[in-house]
Design a protein around this motif. Structure first.
Motif, mmCIF file in Angstrom:
data_model
loop_
_atom_site.group_PDB
_atom_site.id
_atom_site.type_symbol
_atom_site.label_atom_id
_atom_site.label_comp_id
_atom_site.label_asym_id
_atom_site.label_seq_id
_atom_site.Cartn_x
_atom_site.Cartn_y
_atom_site.Cartn_z
ATOM 1 N N LEU A 41 0.817 -1.200 0.000
ATOM 2 C CA LEU A 41 0.000 0.000 0.000
ATOM 3 C C LEU A 41 0.855 1.257 0.000
ATOM 4 O O LEU A 41 0.394 2.327 -0.371
ATOM 5 N N SER A 42 2.109 1.123 0.418
ATOM 6 C CA SER A 42 3.007 2.269 0.436
ATOM 7 C C SER A 42 3.549 2.529 -0.962
ATOM 8 O O SER A 42 3.447 1.674 -1.845
ATOM 9 N N PRO A 43 4.123 3.724 -1.213
ATOM 10 C CA PRO A 43 4.687 4.024 -2.522
ATOM 11 C C PRO A 43 5.686 2.969 -2.968
ATOM 12 O O PRO A 43 6.547 2.544 -2.207
ATOM 13 N N SER A 44 5.556 2.522 -4.202
ATOM 14 C CA SER A 44 6.413 1.481 -4.726
ATOM 15 C C SER A 44 7.055 1.942 -6.015
ATOM 16 O O SER A 44 6.618 2.889 -6.649
ATOM 17 N N ILE A 45 8.116 1.259 -6.409
ATOM 18 C CA ILE A 45 8.839 1.603 -7.621
ATOM 19 C C ILE A 45 8.092 1.049 -8.818
ATOM 20 O O ILE A 45 7.741 -0.121 -8.848
ATOM 21 N N TYR A 46 7.870 1.880 -9.798
ATOM 22 C CA TYR A 46 7.192 1.444 -11.017
ATOM 23 C C TYR A 46 8.222 0.851 -11.965
ATOM 24 O O TYR A 46 9.195 1.506 -12.350
ATOM 25 N N THR A 47 8.019 -0.406 -12.343
ATOM 26 C CA THR A 47 8.958 -1.077 -13.233
ATOM 27 C C THR A 47 8.562 -0.933 -14.690
ATOM 28 O O THR A 47 9.406 -0.750 -15.559
ATOM 29 N N GLY A 48 7.279 -1.019 -14.990
ATOM 30 C CA GLY A 48 6.822 -0.806 -16.348
ATOM 31 C C GLY A 48 6.743 -2.076 -17.169
ATOM 32 O O GLY A 48 7.597 -2.961 -17.068
ATOM 33 N N GLN A 49 5.714 -2.164 -17.996
ATOM 34 C CA GLN A 49 5.533 -3.271 -18.922
ATOM 35 C C GLN A 49 5.180 -2.720 -20.292
ATOM 36 O O GLN A 49 4.652 -1.617 -20.420
ATOM 37 N N VAL A 50 5.474 -3.497 -21.319
ATOM 38 C CA VAL A 50 5.179 -3.071 -22.682
ATOM 39 C C VAL A 50 3.673 -2.850 -22.838
ATOM 40 O O VAL A 50 2.868 -3.683 -22.429
ATOM 41 N N GLY A 51 3.305 -1.728 -23.413
ATOM 42 C CA GLY A 51 1.904 -1.391 -23.615
ATOM 43 C C GLY A 51 1.308 -0.527 -22.526
ATOM 44 O O GLY A 51 0.157 -0.078 -22.664
ATOM 45 N N ASP A 52 2.041 -0.263 -21.443
ATOM 46 C CA ASP A 52 1.518 0.567 -20.353
ATOM 47 C C ASP A 52 1.384 2.022 -20.783
ATOM 48 O O ASP A 52 2.270 2.581 -21.455
ATOM 49 N N LEU A 53 0.278 2.646 -20.388
ATOM 50 C CA LEU A 53 0.112 4.088 -20.554
ATOM 51 C C LEU A 53 0.752 4.785 -19.364
ATOM 52 O O LEU A 53 0.484 4.428 -18.211
ATOM 53 N N VAL A 54 1.605 5.764 -19.627
ATOM 54 C CA VAL A 54 2.265 6.507 -18.554
ATOM 55 C C VAL A 54 2.136 7.999 -18.828
ATOM 56 O O VAL A 54 1.982 8.434 -19.961
ATOM 57 N N VAL A 55 2.178 8.765 -17.742
ATOM 58 C CA VAL A 55 2.183 10.223 -17.813
ATOM 59 C C VAL A 55 3.520 10.693 -17.267
ATOM 60 O O VAL A 55 3.889 10.360 -16.137
ATOM 61 N N GLY A 56 4.262 11.431 -18.069
ATOM 62 C CA GLY A 56 5.605 11.837 -17.658
ATOM 63 C C GLY A 56 5.881 13.292 -17.972
ATOM 64 O O GLY A 56 5.080 14.000 -18.577
ATOM 65 N N ARG A 57 7.060 13.741 -17.527
ATOM 66 C CA ARG A 57 7.500 15.121 -17.746
ATOM 67 C C ARG A 57 8.877 15.113 -18.414
ATOM 68 O O ARG A 57 9.777 14.379 -17.997
ATOM 69 N N ILE A 58 9.041 15.931 -19.437
ATOM 70 C CA ILE A 58 10.310 16.047 -20.131
ATOM 71 C C ILE A 58 11.332 16.726 -19.215
ATOM 72 O O ILE A 58 11.082 17.826 -18.700
ATOM 73 N N VAL A 59 12.473 16.073 -19.005
ATOM 74 C CA VAL A 59 13.517 16.654 -18.149
ATOM 75 C C VAL A 59 14.824 16.867 -18.899
ATOM 76 O O VAL A 59 15.757 17.463 -18.358
ATOM 77 N N GLY A 60 14.902 16.382 -20.151
ATOM 78 C CA GLY A 60 16.128 16.568 -20.914
ATOM 79 C C GLY A 60 15.891 16.335 -22.391
ATOM 80 O O GLY A 60 15.055 15.523 -22.786
ATOM 81 N N VAL A 61 16.640 17.071 -23.215
ATOM 82 C CA VAL A 61 16.551 16.933 -24.672
ATOM 83 C C VAL A 61 17.959 16.825 -25.222
ATOM 84 O O VAL A 61 18.821 17.651 -24.911
ATOM 85 N N GLY A 62 18.195 15.829 -26.058
ATOM 86 C CA GLY A 62 19.511 15.664 -26.658
ATOM 87 C C GLY A 62 19.743 14.254 -27.129
ATOM 88 O O GLY A 62 19.103 13.303 -26.663
ATOM 89 N N GLY A 63 20.660 14.117 -28.106
ATOM 90 C CA GLY A 63 20.990 12.791 -28.608
ATOM 91 C C GLY A 63 19.851 12.118 -29.336
ATOM 92 O O GLY A 63 19.664 10.904 -29.214
ATOM 93 N N SER A 64 19.044 12.902 -30.056
ATOM 94 C CA SER A 64 17.908 12.383 -30.824
ATOM 95 C C SER A 64 16.862 11.707 -29.944
ATOM 96 O O SER A 64 16.141 10.819 -30.405
ATOM 97 N N ARG A 65 16.770 12.140 -28.695
ATOM 98 C CA ARG A 65 15.762 11.574 -27.792
ATOM 99 C C ARG A 65 15.475 12.539 -26.665
ATOM 100 O O ARG A 65 16.271 13.423 -26.354
ATOM 101 N N TRP A 66 14.321 12.337 -26.072
ATOM 102 C CA TRP A 66 13.926 13.101 -24.893
ATOM 103 C C TRP A 66 14.046 12.204 -23.663
ATOM 104 O O TRP A 66 13.728 11.009 -23.721
ATOM 105 N N LYS A 67 14.471 12.778 -22.567
ATOM 106 C CA LYS A 67 14.488 12.061 -21.291
ATOM 107 C C LYS A 67 13.203 12.419 -20.545
ATOM 108 O O LYS A 67 12.911 13.592 -20.319
ATOM 109 N N VAL A 68 12.431 11.396 -20.171
ATOM 110 C CA VAL A 68 11.122 11.589 -19.555
ATOM 111 C C VAL A 68 11.164 11.087 -18.116
ATOM 112 O O VAL A 68 11.517 9.933 -17.862
ATOM 113 N N SER A 69 10.796 11.950 -17.186
ATOM 114 C CA SER A 69 10.722 11.570 -15.772
ATOM 115 C C SER A 69 9.339 11.019 -15.471
ATOM 116 O O SER A 69 8.327 11.646 -15.766
#
Length: 261
Positions: free
Chosen positions: A11-39
């Protein structure tokens, strides 16, 4: 007893590992190297002062739609213009395309449902409270009751009908915004060529949504949904469209003001 494996959902905050096909909401924290880094912020701050668990994903340039829905190979000019699509601080919805061996999440926004988020509210909850569903884009209706003493009229409010869209990110990010009126889409289609691609229409629709003021009553409906989600988070209740709607309508029936929820 020993040699028994027991699996539980914390029930406490846990680390999100992620699976293929998951919908996520993120924030851009970096741009460079032909990709964006999403937090990907996975849990809300706790009373103990923790900032929650955080994981980052990579959004490659090849994983986004170009302006106008053009389908072509990305060039060096596209790399230089990356900040015209997303820049640091932008919020977006995206889907996990690949999970690499070391745990890196590769994202994409090629579906027309995904992209930049504007004119709304982000709520962050523990990812364990957001279960997997067939559809993570939901619309809540009937969330406002107009007072008889409120004589203010708003064209956008009348067009939108007072409905609210909720995007349930499996990483714990939940986005809330007004439902885009169908009249807007009809107006855009009437002003453009019939052969115009759907991607171009949706990009114009998102631009109008981002630049159009949200009415006062709509802001109140969005805030009520946001506070309802916070109430569910505080009691560790699963956050679904049904539970959100129950809390919202209960607050309306009891005459609870948004500020008092």
């Amino acid at each position: 007893r020993v040699n028994n494996l027991i699996s539980v959902i914390p029930l406490s905050p846990s680390i999100y590992t992620g699976q293929v096909g998951d919908l996520v909401v993120g924030r851009i924290v970096g741009v460079g190297g032909s990709r964006w880094k999403v937090s990907l912020t996975c849990s809300a701050p706790t009373s103990a002062g923790s900032n929650g668990s955080m994981k980052e994903g990579q959004l490659p340039l090849s994983g986004v739609n170009l302006p106008g829905g053009v389908q072509r190979i990305r060039t060096s000019e596209d790399v230089l213009a990356m900040r015209n699509l997303f820049k640091e601080g932008d919020l977006l919805t995206c889907e996990i395309q690949q999970v690499q061996k070391e745990g890196t999440l590769i994202l994409h926004t090629r579906s027309l449902r995904y992209g930049k988020l504007d004119n709304g509210v982000l709520v962050t909850v523990p990812p364990s409270l957001v279960g997997r569903r067939k559809n993570h884009f939901v619309t809540l209706t009937g969330l406002s009751r107009k007072s008889t003493t409120d004589t203010s009229m708003d064209v956008d409010e009348e067009e939108g009908g007072g409905d609210v869209d909720v995007y349930l990110g499996l990483n714990g990010g939940i986005w809330i915004q007004r439902t885009v009126p169908t009249e807007w889409e009809n107006s855009i289609r009437a002003d453009q060529d019939e052969r115009a691609p759907l991607a171009e229409t949706l990009q114009k629709l998102r631009l109008r949504h981002a630049t159009t003021r949200v009415s006062r009553s709509m802001r109140e409906s969005i805030a009520r949904v946001r506070n309802s989600i916070e109430c569910l988070r505080l009691v560790h209740c699963q956050i679904t469209p049904d539970t959100i709607e129950i809390v919202v309508k209960a607050s309306l029936d009891e005459g609870v003001r948004v500020a008092d929820m």
